[in-house]
Motif scaffolding. Structure first.
Motif, PDB file in Angstrom:
ATOM      1  N   PHE A   1      10.148  -3.468 -15.320  1.00  0.00           N
ATOM      2  CA  PHE A   1       9.958  -3.158 -13.899  1.00  0.00           C
ATOM      3  C   PHE A   1      10.959  -2.121 -13.400  1.00  0.00           C
ATOM      4  O   PHE A   1      10.569  -1.091 -12.839  1.00  0.00           O
ATOM      5  CB  PHE A   1      10.077  -4.428 -13.056  1.00  0.00           C
ATOM      6  CG  PHE A   1       9.853  -4.187 -11.592  1.00  0.00           C
ATOM      7  CD1 PHE A   1       8.569  -4.075 -11.091  1.00  0.00           C
ATOM      8  CD2 PHE A   1      10.927  -4.057 -10.707  1.00  0.00           C
ATOM      9  CE1 PHE A   1       8.355  -3.841  -9.737  1.00  0.00           C
ATOM     10  CE2 PHE A   1      10.727  -3.821  -9.365  1.00  0.00           C
ATOM     11  CZ  PHE A   1       9.439  -3.713  -8.877  1.00  0.00           C
TER      12      PHE A   1
ATOM     13  N   LEU B   1       9.923   1.786 -12.686  1.00  0.00           N
ATOM     14  CA  LEU B   1       9.916   2.173 -11.271  1.00  0.00           C
ATOM     15  C   LEU B   1      10.786   3.395 -11.035  1.00  0.00           C
ATOM     16  O   LEU B   1      10.370   4.344 -10.346  1.00  0.00           O
ATOM     17  CB  LEU B   1      10.392   1.002 -10.418  1.00  0.00           C
ATOM     18  CG  LEU B   1      10.458   1.261  -8.911  1.00  0.00           C
ATOM     19  CD1 LEU B   1       9.085   1.623  -8.358  1.00  0.00           C
ATOM     20  CD2 LEU B   1      11.019   0.041  -8.181  1.00  0.00           C
TER      21      LEU B   1
ATOM     22  N   THR C   1      -2.917 -12.589  -3.119  1.00  0.00           N
ATOM     23  CA  THR C   1      -3.301 -12.089  -4.444  1.00  0.00           C
ATOM     24  C   THR C   1      -4.605 -11.303  -4.389  1.00  0.00           C
ATOM     25  O   THR C   1      -4.746 -10.291  -5.088  1.00  0.00           O
ATOM     26  CB  THR C   1      -3.425 -13.247  -5.438  1.00  0.00           C
ATOM     27  OG1 THR C   1      -4.345 -14.231  -4.930  1.00  0.00           O
ATOM     28  CG2 THR C   1      -2.077 -13.907  -5.677  1.00  0.00           C
TER      29      THR C   1
ATOM     30  N   ILE D   1      -3.855  -7.816  -2.985  1.00  0.00           N
ATOM     31  CA  ILE D   1      -3.245  -6.948  -3.989  1.00  0.00           C
ATOM     32  C   ILE D   1      -4.292  -6.476  -4.997  1.00  0.00           C
ATOM     33  O   ILE D   1      -4.315  -5.303  -5.392  1.00  0.00           O
ATOM     34  CB  ILE D   1      -2.099  -7.688  -4.695  1.00  0.00           C
ATOM     35  CG1 ILE D   1      -0.968  -7.964  -3.701  1.00  0.00           C
ATOM     36  CG2 ILE D   1      -1.563  -6.878  -5.870  1.00  0.00           C
ATOM     37  CD1 ILE D   1       0.147  -8.814  -4.265  1.00  0.00           C
TER      38      ILE D   1
ATOM     39  N   GLN E   1      -5.675  -2.586  -5.899  1.00  0.00           N
ATOM     40  CA  GLN E   1      -5.632  -2.091  -7.273  1.00  0.00           C
ATOM     41  C   GLN E   1      -7.030  -2.019  -7.894  1.00  0.00           C
ATOM     42  O   GLN E   1      -7.163  -1.962  -9.112  1.00  0.00           O
ATOM     43  CB  GLN E   1      -4.733  -3.006  -8.113  1.00  0.00           C
ATOM     44  CG  GLN E   1      -3.290  -3.031  -7.645  1.00  0.00           C
ATOM     45  CD  GLN E   1      -2.440  -3.999  -8.445  1.00  0.00           C
ATOM     46  OE1 GLN E   1      -2.940  -4.791  -9.227  1.00  0.00           O
ATOM     47  NE2 GLN E   1      -1.132  -3.930  -8.253  1.00  0.00           N
TER      48      GLN E   1
ATOM     49  N   PHE F   1       2.420   1.227  -4.565  1.00  0.00           N
ATOM     50  CA  PHE F   1       3.387   0.132  -4.704  1.00  0.00           C
ATOM     51  C   PHE F   1       3.988  -0.235  -3.353  1.00  0.00           C
ATOM     52  O   PHE F   1       4.078  -1.421  -3.004  1.00  0.00           O
ATOM     53  CB  PHE F   1       4.487   0.533  -5.692  1.00  0.00           C
ATOM     54  CG  PHE F   1       5.655  -0.409  -5.721  1.00  0.00           C
ATOM     55  CD1 PHE F   1       5.561  -1.629  -6.364  1.00  0.00           C
ATOM     56  CD2 PHE F   1       6.848  -0.074  -5.093  1.00  0.00           C
ATOM     57  CE1 PHE F   1       6.638  -2.503  -6.376  1.00  0.00           C
ATOM     58  CE2 PHE F   1       7.927  -0.939  -5.110  1.00  0.00           C
ATOM     59  CZ  PHE F   1       7.819  -2.166  -5.750  1.00  0.00           C
ATOM     60  N   VAL F   2       4.402   0.760  -2.594  1.00  0.00           N
ATOM     61  CA  VAL F   2       5.030   0.501  -1.301  1.00  0.00           C
ATOM     62  C   VAL F   2       4.038  -0.152  -0.336  1.00  0.00           C
ATOM     63  O   VAL F   2       4.368  -1.133   0.352  1.00  0.00           O
ATOM     64  CB  VAL F   2       5.586   1.808  -0.707  1.00  0.00           C
ATOM     65  CG1 VAL F   2       6.071   1.592   0.725  1.00  0.00           C
ATOM     66  CG2 VAL F   2       6.720   2.344  -1.573  1.00  0.00           C
TER      67      VAL F   2
ATOM     68  N   SER G   1       1.300  -1.900  -1.103  1.00  0.00           N
ATOM     69  CA  SER G   1       0.987  -3.251  -1.572  1.00  0.00           C
ATOM     70  C   SER G   1       2.104  -4.224  -1.214  1.00  0.00           C
ATOM     71  O   SER G   1       1.850  -5.340  -0.750  1.00  0.00           O
ATOM     72  CB  SER G   1       0.761  -3.243  -3.093  1.00  0.00           C
ATOM     73  OG  SER G   1      -0.310  -2.406  -3.449  1.00  0.00           O
ATOM     74  N   PHE G   2       3.346  -3.791  -1.419  1.00  0.00           N
ATOM     75  CA  PHE G   2       4.483  -4.651  -1.091  1.00  0.00           C
ATOM     76  C   PHE G   2       4.526  -4.927   0.411  1.00  0.00           C
ATOM     77  O   PHE G   2       4.758  -6.069   0.837  1.00  0.00           O
ATOM     78  CB  PHE G   2       5.780  -3.985  -1.543  1.00  0.00           C
ATOM     79  CG  PHE G   2       7.014  -4.792  -1.257  1.00  0.00           C
ATOM     80  CD1 PHE G   2       7.434  -5.764  -2.148  1.00  0.00           C
ATOM     81  CD2 PHE G   2       7.752  -4.564  -0.104  1.00  0.00           C
ATOM     82  CE1 PHE G   2       8.575  -6.514  -1.884  1.00  0.00           C
ATOM     83  CE2 PHE G   2       8.886  -5.312   0.166  1.00  0.00           C
ATOM     84  CZ  PHE G   2       9.300  -6.292  -0.724  1.00  0.00           C
ATOM     85  N   ALA G   3       4.293  -3.900   1.216  1.00  0.00           N
ATOM     86  CA  ALA G   3       4.358  -4.067   2.667  1.00  0.00           C
ATOM     87  C   ALA G   3       3.261  -5.009   3.158  1.00  0.00           C
ATOM     88  O   ALA G   3       3.514  -5.887   4.003  1.00  0.00           O
ATOM     89  CB  ALA G   3       4.240  -2.704   3.352  1.00  0.00           C
TER      90      ALA G   3
ATOM     91  N   ALA H   1       1.647  -7.366   1.421  1.00  0.00           N
ATOM     92  CA  ALA H   1       1.952  -8.724   0.971  1.00  0.00           C
ATOM     93  C   ALA H   1       3.060  -9.349   1.812  1.00  0.00           C
ATOM     94  O   ALA H   1       2.994 -10.531   2.196  1.00  0.00           O
ATOM     95  CB  ALA H   1       2.342  -8.711  -0.503  1.00  0.00           C
ATOM     96  N   PHE H   2       4.083  -8.570   2.126  1.00  0.00           N
ATOM     97  CA  PHE H   2       5.201  -9.071   2.931  1.00  0.00           C
ATOM     98  C   PHE H   2       4.727  -9.459   4.329  1.00  0.00           C
ATOM     99  O   PHE H   2       5.069 -10.534   4.847  1.00  0.00           O
ATOM    100  CB  PHE H   2       6.288  -8.003   3.014  1.00  0.00           C
ATOM    101  CG  PHE H   2       7.460  -8.394   3.860  1.00  0.00           C
ATOM    102  CD1 PHE H   2       8.427  -9.248   3.373  1.00  0.00           C
ATOM    103  CD2 PHE H   2       7.598  -7.883   5.150  1.00  0.00           C
ATOM    104  CE1 PHE H   2       9.518  -9.608   4.157  1.00  0.00           C
ATOM    105  CE2 PHE H   2       8.685  -8.247   5.936  1.00  0.00           C
ATOM    106  CZ  PHE H   2       9.641  -9.110   5.433  1.00  0.00           C
TER     107      PHE H   2
END
Length: 297
Positions: free
Chosen positions: A16, A20, A207, A210, A214, A272-273, A275-277, A279-280
């Motif tokens: 990871f 990254l 999930t 995400i 993707q 990535f950013v 998806s993370f945002a 999910a958060f």
């Protein structure tokens, strides 16, 4: 303690952390996989803001996220509730609804291409027998994404099993107490089942979101098979009329069809950013969503 953490730290760094950081560096370069990377600063990010194809990819991925995910979750949860109430052949129903999930994605996508063939497919043939003129399905830009959603909903057995386990784990005492208060099936579902399975709903929603961001394999297989195969060139991706040009498909197209690996790295970092945002934010707001849903305060 440090020794016990070493396997995790090594795995995190190798699989990871380093990828990254390498992706961040490549997003600042011009790289075609054949020659050495050339540093270009923020040129890739500047082009990203001007790329008209990016808007198409974002819109298609947003459709799958905002429309596809709620439909799949609602269908999986509904099936789980119905199966949990089956008095007989409950195991058979579980198997029938779960088996499609075991189908390889490529085989399932090709199977639906055949089933939904507008000219000779069995679905339109059956519709024709009852006097209904079937749509063009994957060949129509307006029907391409709904057709993919139909495929994904058919393969939602994994979520169904997760929901089923959660529903069966709800204490019967809560249902009995609700019945004493005069609650019917819908009220018990709304005020007992949903609050009890809240953590599972949040997990499935995050999930699934995400996965939607993707989304690649099904769109790639359908587009390339209908547009002439994987060797038909980069223009086959997104068929028809870029209606299946999801963000990951655009990323693949830039990186492995046009060999713009630097720009593809910028797209990957953006994905990535985002998806993370998402999910958060979903995890932060999940408690409030469920409180509004059930009327709890």
């Amino acid at each position: 303690m440090v020794g016990f953490m070493a396997p995790w730290a090594i795995g995190f760094t190798v699989f990871f952390g380093y990828p990254l950081l390498a992706n961040v560096y490549l997003s600042l370069t011009r790289y075609d996989l054949l020659s050495s990377a050339t540093f270009v600063g923020l040129d890739n990010w500047a082009f990203l803001l001007r790329d008209s194809a990016l808007l198409t990819g974002v819109q298609n991925s947003a459709w799958m996220l905002l429309i596809g995910v709620p439909i799949k979750l609602a269908f999986a949860f509904s099936v789980a509730v119905l199966v949990s109430r089956a008095k007989r052949a409950g195991g058979l129903f579980r198997t029938v609804f779960y088996l499609p999930h075991l189908m390889p994605l490529v085989a399932a996508a090709l199977g639906f291409v055949v089933l939904l063939n507008p000219a000779a497919g069995p679905v339109n043939t059956l519709l024709g027998h009852v006097g209904v003129d079937g749509p063009l399905w994957f060949n129509d830009p307006a029907w391409a994404k709904p057709s993919l959603l139909l495929l994904d909903t058919w393969m939602v057995g994994n979520l169904m099993v997760i929901f089923l386990a959660a529903v069966l784990d709800v204490p019967q005492q809560l249902y009995e107490a609700a019945e004493l208060d005069g609650a019917g099936r819908l009220r018990k579902l709304w005020h007992v089942t949903l609050p009890s399975v809240r953590p599972v709903l949040v997990f499935a929603a995050v999930t699934s979101a995400i996965d939607a961001l993707q989304y690649f394999t099904q769109a790639y297989v359908v587009a390339t098979s209908l547009a002439g195969g994987a060797t038909s060139g980069a223009e086959s991706l997104g068929y028809p009329d870029d209606s299946t040009m999801f963000f990951p498909v655009l990323l693949y197209k830039q990186g492995f069809r046009y060999f713009n690996m630097g720009y593809a790295s910028a797209l990957a970092l953006l994905l990535f950013v985002v998806s993370f945002a998402i999910a958060f934010l979903m995890l932060r707001r999940s408690a409030r969503w469920m409180s509004d849903l059930t009327g709890e305060r």
